[in-house]
Design an enzyme around this catalytic site. Structure first.
Site, mmCIF file in Angstrom:
data_model
loop_
_atom_site.group_PDB
_atom_site.id
_atom_site.type_symbol
_atom_site.label_atom_id
_atom_site.label_comp_id
_atom_site.label_asym_id
_atom_site.label_seq_id
_atom_site.Cartn_x
_atom_site.Cartn_y
_atom_site.Cartn_z
ATOM 1 N N ASP A 65 0.821 -1.207 0.000
ATOM 2 C CA ASP A 65 0.000 0.000 0.000
ATOM 3 C C ASP A 65 0.858 1.262 0.000
ATOM 4 O O ASP A 65 0.514 2.262 -0.635
ATOM 5 C CB ASP A 65 -0.923 0.000 1.225
ATOM 6 N N GLY A 66 1.994 1.228 0.711
ATOM 7 C CA GLY A 66 2.869 2.395 0.741
ATOM 8 C C GLY A 66 3.395 2.755 -0.634
ATOM 9 O O GLY A 66 3.484 3.943 -0.993
ATOM 10 N N ASN A 135 -4.411 8.858 2.062
ATOM 11 C CA ASN A 135 -5.005 8.237 3.242
ATOM 12 C C ASN A 135 -5.410 9.235 4.314
ATOM 13 O O ASN A 135 -6.583 9.339 4.651
ATOM 14 C CB ASN A 135 -4.031 7.221 3.846
ATOM 15 N N ASP A 165 -3.401 14.976 22.146
ATOM 16 C CA ASP A 165 -2.122 14.744 21.474
ATOM 17 C C ASP A 165 -2.188 15.125 19.999
ATOM 18 O O ASP A 165 -1.153 15.270 19.351
ATOM 19 C CB ASP A 165 -1.732 13.264 21.576
ATOM 20 N N THR A 176 -9.204 2.589 6.692
ATOM 21 C CA THR A 176 -8.690 1.276 7.065
ATOM 22 C C THR A 176 -7.190 1.328 7.386
ATOM 23 O O THR A 176 -6.561 0.285 7.543
ATOM 24 C CB THR A 176 -8.933 0.250 5.943
#
Length: 283
Positions: A65-66, A135, A165, A176
């Site tokens: 996916d990267g 994403n 944070d 996802t």
């Protein structure tokens, strides 16, 4: 609807995974199908968009996916569809596994596929610097276990004030990814929405929220606070106090090509174990 047959492709591959076997199978399959491979590039190639042949009908991406996220961001302006060969682990954006290349790719070249448009995120800083996210955008304090104060607006309406944070703003596709790991909802990837996921908020009620993306989403950092943003896990920019981040979708999108048997919900069940009970409910 009859889809266009594909006769010219460009291959982009990962640099961090063993891609050679998949590349060899893809090239042999292309040869057997009389499909021309115009070029083969590493995803790390400099000025990749300028080197891609504009006659290419498909960008075939070998990796995880990267790899495909990085490729989409670099080649978005070409308006050429993407197809992923998964040699990674999860593979939500890369549909075809190594052992099914020889069976599935010829069907796709023959026009037996479905195209799917997915929305992107455009991230604008107050400094007029614009970036693209496939994403998510992660807005965080920049230090471990250190909170910051900020406000979130949709259009000109205040959504929420936070001391936390940080916050994850995700596209539907990114639901996802990191957003899911933080407890966010699964969203069908074609929906034009923002998912807002506060991170370790100092509040008894900071649940994830899904909002329509027809208006801009803005994050305003309070005074005496500094922050950082990470886009798709790749870039880390410092944000100074009183600066504003604007996230929009507008008409930005990219196209993925899927085999005819593609099933998003099946991917959720098998890759995330989503909706799988601990016992067989059919017994």
């Amino acid at each position: 609807m009859e889809m266009t047959k594909i006769s010219r492709i460009t291959i982009v591959h990962s640099v961090s995974r063993k891609f050679e076997n998949a590349l060899e199978i893809c090239q042999k399959t292309c040869h057997d199908c009389s499909v021309e491979v115009l070029d083969v590039f590493s995803v790390a190639e400099d000025n990749l968009a300028k080197k891609i042949d504009r006659n290419s009908q498909l960008i075939l991406v070998i990796g995880g996916d990267g790899t495909i996220i990085s490729t989409i961001r670099k080649l978005l302006t070409l308006e050429t569809p993407f197809l992923g060969i998964n040699i990674g682990k999860l593979g939500f954006l890369t549909d075809i596994n190594l052992d099914s290349i020889s069976d599935e790719i010829p069907k796709i070249f023959n026009g037996e596929y479905v195209g799917e448009k997915r929305p992107l995120l455009e991230v604008s800083l107050s400094t007029n610097d614009k970036k693209i996210a496939v994403n998510e955008v992660v807005f965080h304090s920049g230090k471990v276990a250190q909170m910051m104060s900020f406000s979130i607006y949709l259009g000109n309406k205040l959504v929420s004030n936070h001391k936390s944070d940080g916050v994850i703003v995700s596209s539907a596709t990114g639901s996802t990814g990191y957003c899911f790991s933080g407890g966010g909802p699964i969203i069908h990837p074609t929906l034009p929405v923002f998912a807002i996921m506060p991170m370790f908020s100092q509040s008894a009620s900071s649940n994830p929220m899904i909002v329509p993306s027809d208006e801009e989403l803005s994050i305003k950092l309070a005074s005496k606070n500094n922050a950082s943003i990470v886009i798709d896990g790749y870039t880390d920019d410092e944000i100074e106090e009183n600066l504003e981040i604007i996230i929009s979708q507008q008409d930005l999108s990219y196209e993925l090509i899927h085999p005819l048997n593609y099933d998003y919900f099946e991917a959720c069940r098998t890759k995330l174990s989503w909706g799988n009970p601990l016992v067989n409910i059919h017994d």
